[in-house]
Design a protein around this motif. Structure first.
Motif, PDB file in Angstrom:
ATOM      1  N   ARG A   5      -8.140  25.199  20.382  1.00 41.99           N
ATOM      2  CA  ARG A   5      -9.522  24.983  19.971  1.00 41.99           C
ATOM      3  C   ARG A   5     -10.422  25.874  20.806  1.00 41.99           C
ATOM      4  NH1 ARG A   5      -9.968  19.816  17.321  1.00 41.99           N
ATOM      5  NH2 ARG A   5      -8.029  18.645  17.484  1.00 41.99           N
ATOM      6  N   ASN A 218      -4.819  30.469   4.510  1.00 42.81           N
ATOM      7  CA  ASN A 218      -4.346  30.003   5.815  1.00 42.81           C
ATOM      8  C   ASN A 218      -4.828  30.945   6.912  1.00 42.81           C
ATOM      9  OD1 ASN A 218      -2.462  31.805   4.440  1.00 42.81           O
ATOM     10  ND2 ASN A 218      -1.088  31.552   6.190  1.00 42.81           N
ATOM     11  N   THR A 219      -5.704  30.425   7.783  1.00 40.56           N
ATOM     12  CA  THR A 219      -6.265  31.217   8.884  1.00 40.56           C
ATOM     13  C   THR A 219      -6.184  30.488  10.214  1.00 40.56           C
ATOM     14  OG1 THR A 219      -8.460  30.338   8.336  1.00 40.56           O
ATOM     15  CG2 THR A 219      -7.866  32.503   7.416  1.00 40.56           C
ATOM     16  N   ALA A 220      -6.020  29.160  10.210  1.00 41.44           N
ATOM     17  CA  ALA A 220      -5.982  28.391  11.456  1.00 41.44           C
ATOM     18  C   ALA A 220      -4.550  28.326  11.990  1.00 41.44           C
ATOM     19  CB  ALA A 220      -6.512  26.979  11.209  1.00 41.44           C
ATOM     20  N   TRP A 222      -2.826  25.859  13.260  1.00 48.62           N
ATOM     21  CA  TRP A 222      -2.023  24.695  12.871  1.00 48.62           C
ATOM     22  C   TRP A 222      -1.494  24.824  11.444  1.00 48.62           C
ATOM     23  CZ3 TRP A 222      -2.709  21.306   8.809  1.00 48.62           C
ATOM     24  CH2 TRP A 222      -3.919  21.381   8.122  1.00 48.62           C
ATOM     25  N   GLU A 223      -2.103  25.695  10.635  1.00 49.34           N
ATOM     26  CA  GLU A 223      -1.694  25.842   9.242  1.00 49.34           C
ATOM     27  C   GLU A 223      -0.406  26.639   9.080  1.00 49.34           C
ATOM     28  OE1 GLU A 223      -6.293  25.787   7.521  1.00 49.34           O
ATOM     29  OE2 GLU A 223      -5.202  27.689   7.757  1.00 49.34           O
ATOM     30  N   LYS A 271     -13.865  24.763   6.763  1.00 50.40           N
ATOM     31  CA  LYS A 271     -12.757  23.919   7.226  1.00 50.40           C
ATOM     32  C   LYS A 271     -13.238  23.019   8.367  1.00 50.40           C
ATOM     33  CE  LYS A 271      -9.054  27.158   6.022  1.00 50.40           C
ATOM     34  NZ  LYS A 271      -7.937  27.991   6.530  1.00 50.40           N
ATOM     35  N   ASN A 275      -9.395  19.520  12.158  1.00 47.50           N
ATOM     36  CA  ASN A 275      -8.107  19.567  11.451  1.00 47.50           C
ATOM     37  C   ASN A 275      -6.961  19.761  12.428  1.00 47.50           C
ATOM     38  OD1 ASN A 275      -9.005  19.232   8.815  1.00 47.50           O
ATOM     39  ND2 ASN A 275      -9.287  21.425   8.449  1.00 47.50           N
TER      40      ASN A 275
END
Length: 536
Positions: A5, A218-220, A222-223, A271, A275
């Motif tokens: 984060r 999908n960019t994060a 966790w994804e 988003k 998340n």
């Protein structure tokens, strides 16, 4: 998995942990926590839910409400009949009433029948948007329609099939009332990103019109390598898209659920900073790919998850999880999975006396090999197709520990080269089966299409007219097999406490079935009574 984060306060030292952030400065941490996790607006008592609400292999479930009744369907993958149809009055107690395609699969597709999304328009017409593999092509999103939820359904063929594959279609009205299809481009299959697209549907919802628009991808961290399974609802002036990400299936799954929102359906989409909002807990692993729905002022998501312990052997079961809306307008699941929770209810005994004129809709078969079945006087006759040489009927397993039994009639009259019996079925190329021929009993392992005899014995004189077969599973993968001529005294096929290893059985996207088999160029086998006793 740790989720990175961005630092919210320049001079604070952050440590990422499973439950959130530990901040060195307590006062600043309290202010940040208050800003990031506002109090929920709902004060209703949480619903008591006995999960799984769909026991057995029900991946990618979807749900809609027609009148006062909820209707659901789910992935059937490479098992026929295609796409189960279930109904409920309360989202928790479901009954199987049929299938979208109860006979043959749609002519344009051959396998991988995934992610059906059941929906209806303002006139009450029912639509099922679904994924399948196009013959000679790749994965595509198709649609079928019916005048009633129970069918019959008319297939309209594929709507979109991009070169990299298109899956997980979801219909949604935009802010102007225009109907759109939302879907995922299956880029992860070739190590590419996975955009979520939207494109207008025609008035009949049977074709796409206009240009497609990318909503997000999908960019994060966790994804992982994908986002998929979109489900959209409107609340408080926003469109909210619940979506799944990361690895869906098997023992190494990393699936979780996130959410994004937008004022307009075509975006821009934001988003949620916190998340994923639904992750594994002590009971359920890899939750995701479902539909959000409201009932009596409570919000739920019907999604799939693996039950810890049984894991991939039972498959991804249907779980109902409750969430509420925070003061900032974001959804928040109640203690991660529907809490408080009632004890899970799995039917202790499943029986089929073969007394009906037609086969129960709970039976399944390999989608490419529908067998010939006849029911007469409490007996089931299973015939292998001449062009295939084998026939398989299976039922989903409902727990990791169970005992299955059946009676095979007149094994001594089976033609030469023919066997029949009881089996644990992963797919046509992977099974464990206790079968009889005219002369012997055999315990066979079929792994990657190659057969191996684990044990065999001569057919006893008392078994020429009937032999009872039993299979017991412990922990999802440890099998013992036995036979009997009187139903009281059982003879094991393996010595002592030895077990057959079934870890190889389940395909990556399915659970194990248990059922009846017949093998041979002229195989017709007759069975009496099938029983499955489940133990939690």
């Amino acid at each position: 998995m740790l989720i990175s984060r961005k630092s919210q306060v320049n001079l604070l030292t952050c440590l990422t942990v499973t439950g959130g952030l530990l901040l060195a400065n307590t006062a600043a941490a309290q202010r940040l926590a208050k800003a990031k996790t506002p109090a929920a607006t709902a004060a209703k008592a949480a619903t008591l839910i006995a999960n799984p609400v769909l026991a057995g292999d029900y991946p990618d479930p979807s749900v809609t409400k027609v009148g006062s009744t909820y209707w659901a369907t789910a992935t059937s993958s490479n098992w026929g009949p295609t796409f189960p149809l279930l109904k409920s009055d309360d989202l928790q107690h479901w009954s199987l009433v049929g299938h979208v395609f109860p006979g043959e699969r749609p002519a344009w597709a051959d396998y991988y029948f995934w992610a059906p999304e059941i929906n209806h328009d303002e006139n009450g017409k029912i639509y099922v948007f679904y994924t399948a593999h196009k013959r000679g092509g790749n994965l595509a999103v198709g649609v079928a329609s019916a005048d009633r939820p129970e069918g019959p359904y008319t297939d309209h063929g594929p709507l979109v099939g991009q070169p990299d594959g298109s899956i997980d279609g979801f219909p949604m009205l935009d802010e102007k009332g225009q109907s759109y299809l939302i879907w995922k481009e299956d880029g992860n299959s070739i190590q590419k990103p996975t955009p979520i697209w939207a494109q207008r549907l025609n008035a009949d919802r049977t074709a796409l019109v206009g240009e497609k628009t990318e909503l997000f991808r999908n960019t994060a961290a966790w994804e992982g390598n994908l986002v998929e399974g979109p489900s959209v609802v409107r609340h408080g002036g926003y469109f909210y898209m619940f979506y799944a990400a990361n690895g869906c299936c098997g023992a190494g799954c990393t699936y979780a659920t996130g959410v994004a929102r937008a004022k307009n359906l075509l975006g821009p989409w934001e988003k949620y900073a916190q998340n994923p909002i639904l992750t594994k807990n002590d009971t359920w692993t890899c939750p995701g790919h479902g539909t959000a729905i409201e009932r009596n002022g409570h919000w739920y998501m019907l999604h799939h998850a693996y039950q810890t312990g049984s894991f991939q052997y039972v498959g991804r079961q249907g779980v109902l999880s409750e969430f509420e809306w925070t003061a900032s307008g974001w959804p928040q699941f109640l203690n991660n999975h529907s809490t408080p929770a009632a004890p899970a209810k799995v039917p202790p005994v499943v029986q089929d006396e073969f007394a009906d004129a037609t086969l129960s809709s709970a039976w399944e078969w390999p989608v490419e090999d529908k067998p010939q079945v006849a029911l007469r006087g409490g007996q089931l006759q299973l015939t292998a197709r001449p062009d295939r040489g084998g026939a398989e009927l299976g039922r989903p397993t409902l727990a990791a520990n169970y005992v299955a039994t059946t009676t095979l009639l007149n094994p001594a009259t089976l033609p030469a080269g023919t066997t029949a019996g009881l089996a644990a079925l992963g797919d046509p190329n992977n099974s464990l089966r206790l079968v009889a021929s005219a002369t012997q009993l055999q315990l066979l392992e079929r792994r990657d299409g190659k057969a191996r005899v684990l044990a065999e014995t001569a057919l006893p004189p008392g078994a020429t007219r009937a032999v009872q077969l039993r299979m017991q599973d412990q922990g999802g993968s440890r099998y013992t097999f036995a036979w009997s001529t009187d139903g009281t005294t059982w003879q094991p096929m393996l010595p002592g406490t030895a077990t057959a290893d079934g870890q190889f059985l389940p395909p990556w996207d399915r659970g194990v079935r248990v059922g009846l088999v017949a093998q041979g160029p002229a195989a017709t086998a007759t069975f009496e009574r099938f029983e499955l006793v489940n133990n939690q």
